[in-house]
Motif scaffolding. Structure first.
Motif, PDB file in Angstrom:
ATOM      1  N   PHE A  85      -1.656  -2.216  -8.540  1.00 47.49           N
ATOM      2  CA  PHE A  85      -0.442  -1.555  -8.107  1.00 47.49           C
ATOM      3  C   PHE A  85      -0.631  -0.844  -6.914  1.00 47.49           C
ATOM      4  O   PHE A  85      -1.646  -0.849  -6.174  1.00 47.49           O
ATOM      5  N   ASN A  86       0.485  -0.365  -6.238  1.00 45.54           N
ATOM      6  CA  ASN A  86       0.408   0.055  -5.055  1.00 45.54           C
ATOM      7  C   ASN A  86      -0.094   1.856  -5.196  1.00 45.54           C
ATOM      8  O   ASN A  86       0.253   2.270  -6.071  1.00 45.54           O
ATOM      9  N   LYS A  87      -0.961   2.225  -4.015  1.00 46.56           N
ATOM     10  CA  LYS A  87      -0.999   3.624  -4.229  1.00 46.56           C
ATOM     11  C   LYS A  87      -1.339   4.172  -2.822  1.00 46.56           C
ATOM     12  O   LYS A  87      -1.678   3.436  -2.025  1.00 46.56           O
ATOM     13  N   GLU A  88      -0.680   5.281  -2.749  1.00 43.50           N
ATOM     14  CA  GLU A  88      -0.712   5.766  -1.355  1.00 43.50           C
ATOM     15  C   GLU A  88      -1.743   6.731  -0.953  1.00 43.50           C
ATOM     16  O   GLU A  88      -2.403   7.238  -1.816  1.00 43.50           O
ATOM     17  N   PRO A 100      -5.564   4.577   0.539  1.00 44.83           N
ATOM     18  CA  PRO A 100      -4.474   3.893   0.217  1.00 44.83           C
ATOM     19  C   PRO A 100      -5.010   2.155  -0.124  1.00 44.83           C
ATOM     20  O   PRO A 100      -5.644   1.896   0.161  1.00 44.83           O
ATOM     21  N   TYR A 101      -3.876   1.593  -1.277  1.00 45.21           N
ATOM     22  CA  TYR A 101      -4.060   0.062  -1.253  1.00 45.21           C
ATOM     23  C   TYR A 101      -2.672  -0.319  -1.728  1.00 45.21           C
ATOM     24  O   TYR A 101      -1.990   0.369  -2.378  1.00 45.21           O
ATOM     25  N   ALA A 102      -2.490  -1.584  -1.489  1.00 43.41           N
ATOM     26  CA  ALA A 102      -1.401  -2.169  -1.931  1.00 43.41           C
ATOM     27  C   ALA A 102      -1.600  -3.145  -3.305  1.00 43.41           C
ATOM     28  O   ALA A 102      -2.679  -3.963  -3.019  1.00 43.41           O
ATOM     29  N   LYS A 103      -0.496  -3.447  -3.830  1.00 39.75           N
ATOM     30  CA  LYS A 103      -0.550  -4.289  -4.936  1.00 39.75           C
ATOM     31  C   LYS A 103      -0.928  -5.878  -4.552  1.00 39.75           C
ATOM     32  O   LYS A 103      -0.267  -6.121  -3.611  1.00 39.75           O
ATOM     33  N   SER A 104      -1.982  -6.495  -5.056  1.00 42.53           N
ATOM     34  CA  SER A 104      -2.343  -7.665  -4.451  1.00 42.53           C
ATOM     35  C   SER A 104      -3.263  -8.212  -5.517  1.00 42.53           C
ATOM     36  O   SER A 104      -3.483  -7.873  -6.638  1.00 42.53           O
ATOM     37  N   CYS A 129      -5.446   7.896  -8.047  1.00 41.03           N
ATOM     38  CA  CYS A 129      -5.551   6.587  -8.823  1.00 41.03           C
ATOM     39  C   CYS A 129      -5.023   6.937 -10.397  1.00 41.03           C
ATOM     40  O   CYS A 129      -5.862   7.860 -10.730  1.00 41.03           O
TER      41      CYS A 129
END
Length: 280
Positions: free
Chosen positions: A30-33, A21-25, A38
């Motif tokens: 963008f966010n991804k669970e 996962p990654y968070a928008k930053s 992706c």
């Protein structure tokens, strides 16, 4: 370095692009669970913007390293069966991947330590540890999921600490310009500093000014080098520095790197941008 300890995306089913996962930053657009592909992942499991990751807002992808876990999980653990054609395997595959990444990372550090001349006194122990961890990577998916990775890391880290001491031994008792502070160095001004043999294990070196610093034989395992300025710095002979760490930092053509690491392309791009246009 053994090629099996380097990512080979052509033999992986895009696991880092799906499992993690990654968070928008500042690192991701963008966010991804976890478990969600992706949107840049193509049908062939390759990244559609691989050569434009930084420009498209995915700097985080350029500083991630699986140490060959992707192809090992894809081709060995799951025998070439991908998560898309075999959706019943997806969750288990995604659960195994981060564990395999940690095992492969341990193998990377152990292999580097074993190839150092300074570590000859413990070479047999290093060799035994490499065989042990390699055998763990060959276990079944269910067995890998049950592993106590923290306990394994603890045992391996003790050996890596001994290797680090042997590499840095000649500098351990020299005057320390950091006065014992080697962990939280965010934004520190260390330009031209003599940091030979320094212990930066797990140090926060985010945006640290290390221009022209001498980092030979320093221990950089787990150090956060995001946006650290390594322009002109000498990192030859340092131990436990990875390509991902180098990719996260800033540098230039004068930065001296260990033989097995390469100069990131974005370092050269920065130089090109700074170059003044010719005047007719």
């Amino acid at each position: 370095m053994n090629s099996s300890l380097q990512a080979n995306c052509s033999r992986c089913f895009g696991l880092c692009c799906v499992a993690l996962p990654y968070a928008k930053s500042a690192d991701f657009a963008f966010n991804k669970e976890s478990g969600t592909p992706c949107r840049n992942l193509q049908d062939d499991f390759r990244c559609g913007i691989h050569h434009q990751l930084r420009e498209k807002g995915f700097k985080g992808c350029t500083v991630y390293e699986c140490f060959g876990a992707g192809q090992k999980v894809s081709q060995n653990t799951f025998s070439g069966r991908d998560w898309e054609a075999n959706p019943e395997l997806a969750k288990e595959m995604f659960d195994v991947f981060p564990i395999m990444q940690q095992l492969q990372e341990m193998l990377y550090y152990l292999t580097e330590a074993m190839n150092r001349n300074e570590t000859k006194p413990i070479i047999q122990e290093l060799n035994v540890a490499i065989k042990e961890v390699e055998n763990l990577t060959q276990r079944t998916a269910s067995e890998i999921k049950q592993m106590n990775v923290s306990e394994i890391r603890k045992r391996i880290n003790e050996l890596l600490l001994r290797a680090s001491h042997l590499v840095r031994e000649e500098f351990i008792h020299k005057k320390n310009p950091l006065k014992g502070k080697t962990r939280d160095l965010i934004g520190a001004k260390l330009r031209n500093a003599d940091l030979r043999g320094a212990n930066f294990r797990g140090a926060l070196l985010i945006a640290t000014d290390l221009k022209n610093a001498d980092l030979r034989k320093a221990d950089l395992i787990g150090a956060d080098l995001r946006d650290a300025d390594l322009s002109g710095a000498d990192l030859r002979g340092c131990i436990f520095l990875t390509q991902a760490q180098v990719n996260s930092a800033k540098g230039n053509a004068d930065t001296r790197l260990p033989v097995l690491l390469t100069r990131p392309s974005h370092w050269l791009k920065v130089k090109a941008k700074l170059k003044k246009p010719s005047v007719n």
